[in-house]
Design an enzyme around this catalytic site. Structure first.
Site, mmCIF file in Angstrom:
data_model
loop_
_atom_site.group_PDB
_atom_site.id
_atom_site.type_symbol
_atom_site.label_atom_id
_atom_site.label_comp_id
_atom_site.label_asym_id
_atom_site.label_seq_id
_atom_site.Cartn_x
_atom_site.Cartn_y
_atom_site.Cartn_z
ATOM 1 N N ASP A 22 0.873 -1.156 0.000
ATOM 2 C CA ASP A 22 0.000 0.000 0.000
ATOM 3 C C ASP A 22 0.929 1.229 0.000
ATOM 4 O OD1 ASP A 22 -2.269 1.747 0.625
ATOM 5 O OD2 ASP A 22 -1.408 1.812 2.642
ATOM 6 N N ASP A 24 -0.096 5.078 1.060
ATOM 7 C CA ASP A 24 -0.291 6.016 2.175
ATOM 8 C C ASP A 24 -0.162 5.309 3.524
ATOM 9 O OD1 ASP A 24 -0.937 8.384 0.632
ATOM 10 O OD2 ASP A 24 -2.846 7.415 0.150
HETATM 11 MG MG LIG Z 1 -2.691 3.157 3.523
#
Ligand SMILES: [Mg+2]
Length: 251
Positions: A22, A24
Site C-alpha cells: 500500500d 499512504d
Molecule cells: Mg494506507
C-alpha cells in the site's frame, strides 16, 4: 494461485517473493490526499459533504478543482509531494529487496500523479514492477483530474473504485501466465481496505499490518477460524526495518 514448480522447467522462473505495498501510511508516513490539502485550508463544507468512505475519488476530484480555483499550480502540488517523508526504513527495505531480486508492486487508493512524483523524487520508481492506482493527470488548465481505477460491486471489503485483492490476484495470474511464480507473497498495509488483499494470501505468505492502524486492529478483532480469518503469517510492524529483518531471515 500459481504454485512454485517442483523442478525447474524451461522458460519458467520461480522468484522467492512478491511484495505488494500500500502507499499512504505504508510506504510514506502520511496520507498524500490529506497532506496536499494543507495548500488550501480549510476545505469548504460543501466539498466535505462529498466525502464517502466507499469511494473518495469524487471527493478528491472536488478538492483538486477547489485547489485549481484557488490558483494552486501543478508545481506547488508536486513540490508538496516532494516534502512527504517515507516510513522509517523504507529506503533500506526496498533497496535491499531490489538487490536480492524480489519483485515489488504498489496497490494504492491514492493516485498516479502523487505516487509517480514521490517515487521519482526519491529515485526509487525503477524498483517497482508496477503501480496500480487511480489514474490522474493535470489537464490543459493545470487542474489535477483523477478517475476511479475500476468500478466494482463484487467485494464489500473494498472501496467501489479499487479492490486490492482482485488486483493482487490478477497480477499473480498475469505473472503465472508469463511463467513467473513466487514462493512467498507479502502485503504491507495499514488501512481497513488492505484486508481484502491479505485474505488472498496462502499459509507461506506474509501479511505486514502497521501496528495501531486499522488493518492491525481488524486482524486483532477477527475471531479465530472465522471464514474471513487470514491464512498467512502475520508480522506486525512499526517501521520498515522490522519488515526488512523478517524478510532477511526468509530470503
Ligand atoms: Mg494506507
Amino acid at each position: 494461485m500459481c504454485e512454485a514448480p517442483t523442478q525447474a522447467l524451461p522458460n519458467k522462473v520461480n522468484k522467492s517473493l512478491l511484495l505488494a505495498f500500500d502507499f499512504d501510511h505504508s510506504l510514506i508516513d502520511v496520507n498524500s490526499d490529506n497532506y496536499v490539502t494543507k495548500l488550501v485550508p480549510p476545505i469548504p463544507v460543501e466539498i466535505k459533504k462529498r466525502y464517502s468512505s466507499q469511494c473518495w475519488v469524487y471527493y478528491m476530484g472536488a478538492i483538486f478543482e477547489h485547489m485549481h480555483l484557488q490558483k494552486i499550480t501543478p508545481t506547488q502540488i508536486l513540490d508538496c509531494m516532494n516534502e512527504i517523508p517515507f516510513v522509517n526504513g523504507v529506503m533500506e527495505l526496498v533497496n535491499f529487496l531490489d538487490r536480492v531480486d524480489v519483485e515489488m508492486i504498489i496497490i494504492s487508493d491514492a493516485n498516479s500523479v502523487f505516487i509517480k512524483q514521490v517515487l521519482e523524487n526519491a529515485k526509487i520508481a525503477h524498483l517497482f514492477a508496477e503501480t496500480f492506482t487511480n489514474p490522474a493527470h493535470f489537464d490543459e488548465t493545470g487542474c489535477l483530474r483523477v478517475q476511479c481505477y475500476h468500478n466494482q460491486d463484487w467485494c464489500q471489503l473494498s472501496t467501489t473504485n479499487l479492490c486490492k485483492g482482485r488486483i493482487l490476484e490478477d497480477y499473480l495470474k498475469k505473472r503465472c501466465d508469463e511463467g513467473v511464480s513466487f514462493s512467498h507473497v507479502g502485503f504491507v498495509g495499514d488501512g481497513i481496505h488492505d484486508y481484502c488483499p491479505c485474505l488472498t494470501l496462502r499459509e507461506q505468505d506474509f501479511t505486514f499490518p502497521r501496528i495501531n492502524y486499522n488493518l492491525w486492529k481488524k486482524i486483532n478483532k477477527m475471531p479465530k477460524n472465522d471464514e474471513l480469518s487470514l491464512k498467512s503469517q502475520i508480522i506486525p510492524w512499526t517501521d520498515a526495518f522490522e519488515i526488512l529483518e523478517t524478510l532477511k531471515a526468509v530470503l
